[in-house]
Scaffold this active site. Structure first.
Site, short mmCIF file in Angstrom:
data_model
loop_
_atom_site.label_atom_id
_atom_site.label_comp_id
_atom_site.label_asym_id
_atom_site.label_seq_id
_atom_site.Cartn_x
_atom_site.Cartn_y
_atom_site.Cartn_z
N LYS A 1 35.48 42.78 37.32
CA LYS A 1 35.81 41.51 36.64
C LYS A 1 34.56 40.80 36.14
O LYS A 1 34.57 40.25 35.04
CB LYS A 1 36.56 40.60 37.61
CG LYS A 1 37.93 41.16 37.95
CD LYS A 1 39.04 40.18 37.65
CE LYS A 1 40.33 40.85 37.95
NZ LYS A 1 41.51 40.60 37.42
N LYS B 1 38.23 26.68 43.27
CA LYS B 1 38.56 27.70 44.27
C LYS B 1 37.32 28.14 45.03
O LYS B 1 36.20 27.85 44.62
CB LYS B 1 39.27 28.89 43.63
CG LYS B 1 38.57 29.50 42.44
CD LYS B 1 39.51 30.52 41.80
CE LYS B 1 38.85 31.21 40.63
NZ LYS B 1 39.75 32.15 39.96
N GLY C 1 42.78 35.65 47.46
CA GLY C 1 44.07 35.47 48.13
C GLY C 1 44.61 34.06 48.04
O GLY C 1 45.46 33.66 48.83
N GLU D 1 36.88 26.40 37.33
CA GLU D 1 37.18 26.90 35.99
C GLU D 1 38.37 26.15 35.41
O GLU D 1 39.12 25.50 36.12
CB GLU D 1 37.43 28.41 36.00
CG GLU D 1 38.70 28.84 36.68
CD GLU D 1 38.94 30.35 36.61
OE1 GLU D 1 37.98 31.11 36.42
OE2 GLU D 1 40.10 30.75 36.73
N HIS E 1 50.94 35.61 28.24
CA HIS E 1 50.13 36.83 28.35
C HIS E 1 50.20 37.54 27.01
O HIS E 1 51.25 38.02 26.61
CB HIS E 1 50.67 37.72 29.47
CG HIS E 1 49.97 39.05 29.57
ND1 HIS E 1 49.21 39.39 30.65
CD2 HIS E 1 49.91 40.10 28.73
CE1 HIS E 1 48.70 40.59 30.46
NE2 HIS E 1 49.13 41.05 29.30
N LYS F 1 55.17 43.32 34.34
CA LYS F 1 55.85 43.05 33.08
C LYS F 1 57.26 43.61 33.11
O LYS F 1 57.49 44.68 33.66
CB LYS F 1 55.05 43.66 31.92
CG LYS F 1 53.68 43.02 31.76
CD LYS F 1 52.74 43.88 30.95
CE LYS F 1 51.33 43.32 31.01
NZ LYS F 1 50.34 44.29 30.51
N GLU G 1 43.46 42.13 27.60
CA GLU G 1 44.46 41.15 27.99
C GLU G 1 43.87 39.75 27.91
O GLU G 1 42.75 39.52 28.35
CB GLU G 1 44.96 41.44 29.40
CG GLU G 1 45.62 42.81 29.50
CD GLU G 1 46.42 43.01 30.78
OE1 GLU G 1 47.40 43.77 30.73
OE2 GLU G 1 46.06 42.44 31.82
N GLU H 1 41.06 40.55 31.20
CA GLU H 1 40.61 41.87 31.64
C GLU H 1 40.94 42.93 30.60
O GLU H 1 41.71 42.70 29.68
CB GLU H 1 41.22 42.26 33.00
CG GLU H 1 42.72 42.38 32.99
CD GLU H 1 43.26 42.82 34.35
OE1 GLU H 1 42.94 42.14 35.35
OE2 GLU H 1 43.98 43.82 34.42
N ARG I 1 43.03 52.46 29.52
CA ARG I 1 43.98 53.58 29.55
C ARG I 1 45.12 53.27 28.59
O ARG I 1 45.18 52.18 28.05
CB ARG I 1 44.55 53.70 30.97
CG ARG I 1 45.12 52.37 31.43
CD ARG I 1 45.87 52.43 32.71
NE ARG I 1 46.08 51.11 33.28
CZ ARG I 1 47.05 50.27 32.94
NH1 ARG I 1 47.91 50.62 32.00
NH2 ARG I 1 47.17 49.09 33.50
#
Lengths: 78, 451
Positions: free
Chosen positions: B117, B159, B165, B201, B209, B237, B275, B289, B293
């Protein structure tokens, strides 16, 4: 003696995670609704719960192996 | 050297999809399968097949050494990883490369870089692609948090810098709220991770999305427009569209060209998806991200562009340059895909592996059904619940929804429970019709008993 059956086909686990202790060891007390094992079906973990109260006898299947629906997973002495 | 013997290190519908693409290219296919998959459709369709291990994925489809050894043994010259399993494992891509075979995807180094990330965010920023605005590093005090928030704009999410989590996450709409919430977040972070460091943030409430399909040949990259995949359950999705009608032309162009810039900046080879979160109120998009693939929902893009993405990714991985330039890629109409899972939507989506007793597939112009079933097929319980994807192509969004509704009426899968009833309800829903949804929409809709 009562057998705990798998409601679904999948992969059978005697422990909540690979490092953890087994849900029940021989001679442990079992209450109705206690989780006895897990069956992983399509990436979802289904908790297998006891329908009877008694004393845990043994697992009948090895941890991490495939099981069929209706297959006996463990025995509980009522 | 072009690819001549392709080893397929995957299963299910994507294995079938890869075989179809390879056959069109005149490539011989070698299908890998586990002991539980000996009867699967891809094994029947492939030119050759090889058992790679026991039913559990860890002993077959996820076993890097075993898969590579099987590919070498079968004299394959390339490996297609599909999606899931080892498709985004740099170790796997490296093992394939080290064995002298071609990996149908980017280099191991690119997978590694875009899979992390932090380094993916840095690569995006370097290519000028917007990321969610946030603090440069950890923040130690409330005053510092307020200072950063003033720069990035409210609402902000505070955060824990350590761990994850959801521990220590707070959302503040104003400076006053931030001043009261930040100390709580700090305490919670300290209690959970022994580290009171914070990260601030921008909070994007109810985002959409949106993602962009790209293909690169290691030198140049092109985009195949965007997809809108906001209808999700548990971050999976459920219903996917191409294109995203919520975007105006200028935003679409910026989104797609940012994706090409990022792909070219990392010398991307193969099919990939960037994305983004999209904030409809401000028309801002933020890179989150990259998936290195082919994706489950690639068919909607194929429907509107007419390009076979799986063939193209195989070609470029064989060393060929892109077969298309950007101006040759055009789109027509609107496409929708729904994911059919072997699950009972009326019983908490409980998985339902079983035997396919009957199968009726809708046919017609603009209707496509990607799947791996046949009558009498026993769906194994060991893998993902995805059993098929129904895809429709209409003249516009309303036409595509109507076509989806009628195609669903013509689809019957007997012997198992499926998510068909969910999709029928979505196709008839007023919010879906008006496009009024976001990533947090479906779960409350289900909780409210709309099914």
């Amino acid at each position: 003696m009562a057998q705990v059956l798998s409601p679904l086909p999948g992969t059978f686990y005697t422990k909540p995670s690979p490092e953890a202790e087994v849900f029940k060891s021989e001679g442990a007390a079992v209450a109705v609704g206690d989780t006895i094992a897990l069956v992983e079906v399509m990436k979802t973990f289904i908790e297998i719960k006891s329908e009877i109260a008694g004393t845990f006898t043994s697992y009948l299947i090895e941890d991490g192996t495939p099981v069929q629906a209706g297959q006996a997973l463990a025995e509980v002495a009522g | 050297m072009t690819i001549q013997r392709l080893f397929i290190a995957n299963r299910g519908e994507i294995a079938v999809r890869i075989i179809k693409a390879a056959k069109c290219l005149g490539i011989r296919t070698i299908q890998a399968y586990s002991e539980a998959d000996a009867n699967m459709l891809a094994v029947q369709m492939a030119d050759e097949s090889v058992c790679i291990g026991a039913a559990q994925a860890s002993e077959s489809y996820l076993n890097i050494a075993g898969v590579v050894a099987a590919a070498i043994e079968a004299s394959a010259d390339a490996v297609h990883p599909g999606y899931g399993f080892l498709s985004e494992s740099p170790e796997f891509a490296r093992a394939v490369e080290d064995a002298g075979l071609k990996f149908v995807g980017p280099s191991a180094d690119t997978i590694e870089r875009m899979g992390d990330k932090v380094s993916a965010r840095q690569a995006a920023q370097a290519a000028g692609v917007p990321v969610v605005p946030g603090s440069k590093g950890r923040i130690e005090s409330v005053d510092e948090a307020v200072e950063v928030a003033a720069k990035i704009g409210y609402p902000v999410m505070v955060k824990a810098a350590a761990g994850g989590g959801g521990k220590g996450i707070r959302i503040a709409d104003t400076e006053d709220e931030l001043r009261s919430l930040a100390p709580q977040a700090q305490q919670e972070a300290a209690a959970a991770f022994g580290d009171g460091g914070l990260y601030v943030e921008r909070a994007i409430k109810s985002p959409r999305h949106i993602e962009v399909q790209i293909v690169g040949d290691g030198n140049k990259a092109v985009h195949f427009y965007e997809r809108e995949c906001s209808i999700q359950r548990r971050r999976q999705k459920v219903w996917e569209e191409a294109g995203a009608d919520c975007l105006d032309e200028e935003t679409r162009e910026n989104l797609c060209m940012a994706a090409v810039a990022l792909a070219e900046s990392v010398s991307y080879r193969g099919a990939g998806t960037l994305e983004y979160l999209y904030d409809e109120t401000t028309k801002e998009f933020f890179f989150i991200e990259m998936n290195t693939r082919i994706q489950v929902e690639h068919p909607v893009t194929e429907m509107i562009t007419g390009v076979d993405l799986v063939q193209e990714m195989i070609r470029v991985s064989g060393g060929a340059p892109l077969s298309l330039t950007q101006d040759q890629i055009t789109k027509t109409g609107h496409a929708i895909e729904v994911r059919l899972n072997a699950e009972d939507p009326f019983l908490h989506f409980m998985p339902w592996p079983g035997k396919v007793e009957g199968l009726k597939i809708p046919v017609g112009d603009g209707i496509r059904f990607d799947h791996f079933m046949y009558e009498g097929y026993q769906i194994p319980p060991f893998y993902d619940s995805l059993i098929g994807k129904l895809i429709v192509h209409g003249t516009d969004r309303a036409d595509a929804i109507a076509k989806m509704a009628s195609a669903l009426e013509g689809l019957e899968i007997k012997g198992i429970k499926t998510t068909i009833p969910l999709h029928k309800a979505l196709a008839a829903d007023a919010c879906v019709a008006s496009g009024d949804f976001h990533t947090q929409w479906l779960e409350p809709w289900l909780d409210a008993g709309n099914l």
